[in-house]
Scaffold this active site. Structure first.
Site, PDB file in Angstrom:
ATOM      1  N   VAL A  30       1.007  -1.173  -0.014  1.00 60.28           N
ATOM      2  CA  VAL A  30       0.097  -0.023  -0.105  1.00 60.28           C
ATOM      3  C   VAL A  30       0.775   1.385   0.101  1.00 60.28           C
ATOM      4  O   VAL A  30       0.816   2.244  -0.743  1.00 60.28           O
ATOM      5  CB  VAL A  30      -1.113   0.068   1.251  1.00 60.28           C
ATOM      6  N   GLY A  77      -8.454 -15.340  -1.471  1.00 59.12           N
ATOM      7  CA  GLY A  77      -7.344 -15.211  -0.593  1.00 59.12           C
ATOM      8  C   GLY A  77      -6.463 -13.919  -0.508  1.00 59.12           C
ATOM      9  O   GLY A  77      -7.261 -12.982  -1.054  1.00 59.12           O
ATOM     10  N   CYS A 123      -5.611  -9.143   2.329  1.00 62.06           N
ATOM     11  CA  CYS A 123      -6.997  -8.330   2.929  1.00 62.06           C
ATOM     12  C   CYS A 123      -8.082  -9.166   3.165  1.00 62.06           C
ATOM     13  O   CYS A 123      -8.452  -9.338   4.495  1.00 62.06           O
ATOM     14  CB  CYS A 123      -7.174  -7.284   1.831  1.00 62.06           C
ATOM     15  N   ASN A 155     -14.694  -5.226   1.996  1.00 64.36           N
ATOM     16  CA  ASN A 155     -13.987  -6.259   1.790  1.00 64.36           C
ATOM     17  C   ASN A 155     -14.857  -7.606   2.250  1.00 64.36           C
ATOM     18  O   ASN A 155     -14.995  -8.554   1.564  1.00 64.36           O
ATOM     19  CB  ASN A 155     -12.741  -6.411   2.495  1.00 64.36           C
ATOM     20  N   PHE A 185      -8.507   1.212  -1.111  1.00 63.94           N
ATOM     21  CA  PHE A 185      -9.150   0.073  -1.810  1.00 63.94           C
ATOM     22  C   PHE A 185      -8.490  -0.338  -3.104  1.00 63.94           C
ATOM     23  O   PHE A 185      -9.151  -0.754  -4.234  1.00 63.94           O
ATOM     24  CB  PHE A 185     -10.508   0.595  -2.107  1.00 63.94           C
ATOM     25  N   ASP A 214      10.892   3.243   5.491  1.00 64.47           N
ATOM     26  CA  ASP A 214      10.546   1.915   5.759  1.00 64.47           C
ATOM     27  C   ASP A 214      11.991   1.298   6.588  1.00 64.47           C
ATOM     28  O   ASP A 214      13.097   1.923   6.438  1.00 64.47           O
ATOM     29  CB  ASP A 214      10.652   0.971   4.556  1.00 64.47           C
ATOM     30  N   LYS A 242     -14.176   0.156   5.185  1.00 63.26           N
ATOM     31  CA  LYS A 242     -13.035  -0.804   4.501  1.00 63.26           C
ATOM     32  C   LYS A 242     -13.453  -2.278   5.173  1.00 63.26           C
ATOM     33  O   LYS A 242     -13.469  -3.316   4.215  1.00 63.26           O
ATOM     34  CB  LYS A 242     -11.700  -0.748   5.130  1.00 63.26           C
TER      35      LYS A 242
END
Length: 448
Positions: free
Chosen positions: A11, A257, A260, A208, A149, A30, A204
């Site tokens: 993301v 799968g 998410c 999903n 999304f 990161d 969210k």
């Protein structure tokens, strides 16, 4: 605007690169030094169509940089997006340890007017709890919710042309900053949905879980078609053309799968249980999907006279869907695991996901091969487990000459049935009746 993304996973990386392409000054931060080093050399750690092109453009325009260092440069950020992972705990509850770790690190460096945006998938009330947590440490930053999304395999298009942009805020200042950030997309017609923090977070999970429910439902309709002779493809089309329902996510297969759907429906189920709500639908979807790989193996066994032990099986496709290298919670991987537990010899191929699959699963009876032809040589049955276009466009006549027994079970319903039969294959799709002919009836096979 000056924007920083904390977490350069799927993301954060897609969002950061496209934000840079759209004209913002973006820093992707990161903890993984190796990942950051590769990104600075334009080496992406994930596969996503066209993302490399946008990475190059953003870097060449000097609007994107990568770092693993938290320092006072963060003071220039007008918004910090938290895009770290929120894995499932054993209970199904989302684990927010990485979110809070990121909050702790950035709060020491950012300026007082910086907006903290939670883009990671988090349970309702998380933003409010983060605000309270920051206040307990003497900070008074604004915090907003902005769920993503993106669909793996089409994430670039999803970001550039979203169905909607959802933001949860508790003041006008936060809304205005987010409107400014997303202005390039809003100006081209993207719907900008503003709501409160809790509702934004819940949208969210609800989205999903609803999509997962559609998949589980059509899979069970496929099972019914298999029993009574219906056509699942026509059924999906006939149902999906109803505008109230829509055709997306009505493709029968081996189950859902990825990173998410399985995680989010578990988290939502955990949430409703914690509030003493008996949500039977969520439980049923979770149970149905968990059983799906085993059901697929049962179909494979049926086509091999019920005896899998010692059989050689080609599995084509290992990622959870086409267009990505992601094997997390992949039904294909689960099917391979079950086959291996039944003393099957598996020869596996995937055009993109082989390396990730190797990291995920090793076994003495499992061979990862570099081509479809190698995987199919001398096998008892071919299993199509992921809907890669190249499997649809294969020279199946050439594959017919390689196999021991010409049996194909297509768990994604992507191959033309009649064309396969003309070649000489026994072909079965999900939702089609298994007219079993014993393997020992040699007239139906060309033993190799």
């Amino acid at each position: 605007m000056n924007i920083t993304f904390i977490g350069s996973g799927y993301v954060g990386l897609v969002s950061g690169i496209i934000m840079g392409y759209l004209g913002h000054n973006v820093t992707c931060l990161d903890n993984d030094e190796v990942k950051i080093s590769k990104l600075n050399k334009q080496i992406l750690p994930i596969y996503e169509a066209k993302l490399d092109e946008y990475l190059k453009q953003a870097l060449e325009a000097n609007r994107l940089k990568f770092t693993n260092i938290y320092n006072n440069e963060l003071q220039n950020a007008e918004a910090i997006f938290i895009t770290v992972g929120t894995p499932s705990k054993e209970s199904g509850e989302a684990d927010l340890k990485y979110v809070y770790d990121a909050i702790d690190k950035v709060s020491e460096h950012i300026n007082k007017d910086c907006l903290i945006v939670i883009k990671s998938t988090v349970p309702p009330d998380s933003c409010s709890n983060i605000i309270a947590y920051l206040k307990s440490k003497g900070f008074s930053f604004n915090v907003a919710s902005n769920p993503e999304f993106l669909r793996e395999g089409s994430a670039v298009e999803d970001f550039l042309y979203p169905d909607r942009i959802v933001v949860g805020v508790n003041n006008k200042e936060s809304e205005e900053i987010l409107r400014k950030i997303y202005a390039p997309l809003i100006e081209q017609g993207a719907k900008f949905v503003v709501t409160d923090l809790v509702t934004s977070e819940l949208i969210k999970y609800a989205s999903n879980s609803f999509l997962a429910t559609k998949i589980a439902f059509i899979n069970e309709m496929a099972d019914l078609c298999e029993k009574i002779g219906g056509n699942i493809e026509d059924l999906s089309k006939g149902v999906g053309l109803d505008q109230r329902i829509g055709q997306n996510f009505l493709n029968a297969g081996p189950g859902f799968g990825g990173s998410c759907f399985p995680k989010d429906i578990l988290a939502l189920n955990n949430l409703v249980e914690n509030h003493h709500i008996d949500c039977k639908i969520l439980k049923a979807v979770i149970k149905s999907n968990k059983q799906r790989p085993s059901n697929m193996v049962d179909k494979i066994a049926t086509l091999l006279d019920g005896d899998l032990k010692g059989k050689n099986i080609a599995v084509l496709g290992l990622t959870y869907k086409a267009g990505t290298d992601d094997v997390r919670a992949s039904p294909a991987i689960e099917i391979v695991k079950i086959l291996l537990n039944k003393d099957v010899y598996v020869k596996a191929f995937d055009p993109i996901g082989l390396e990730n699959a190797k990291k995920n699963l090793e076994h003495k009876n499992l061979l990862y091969l570099d081509s479809v032809a190698e995987a199919c040589k001398s096998v008892d049955i071919i299993v199509i487990a992921t809907e890669w276009l190249e499997f649809k466009e294969l020279n199946w006549q050439g594959i017919y000459d390689l196999v021991k027994f010409p049996i194909v079970i297509d768990l994604r319903n992507i191959i033309d049935n009649e064309a396969m039969k003309k070649i000489g294959f026994r072909y079965y799709a999900v939702g089609s009746k298994l007219d079993v002919i014993p393997a020992k009836a040699g007239i139906h096979y060309k033993a190799r």
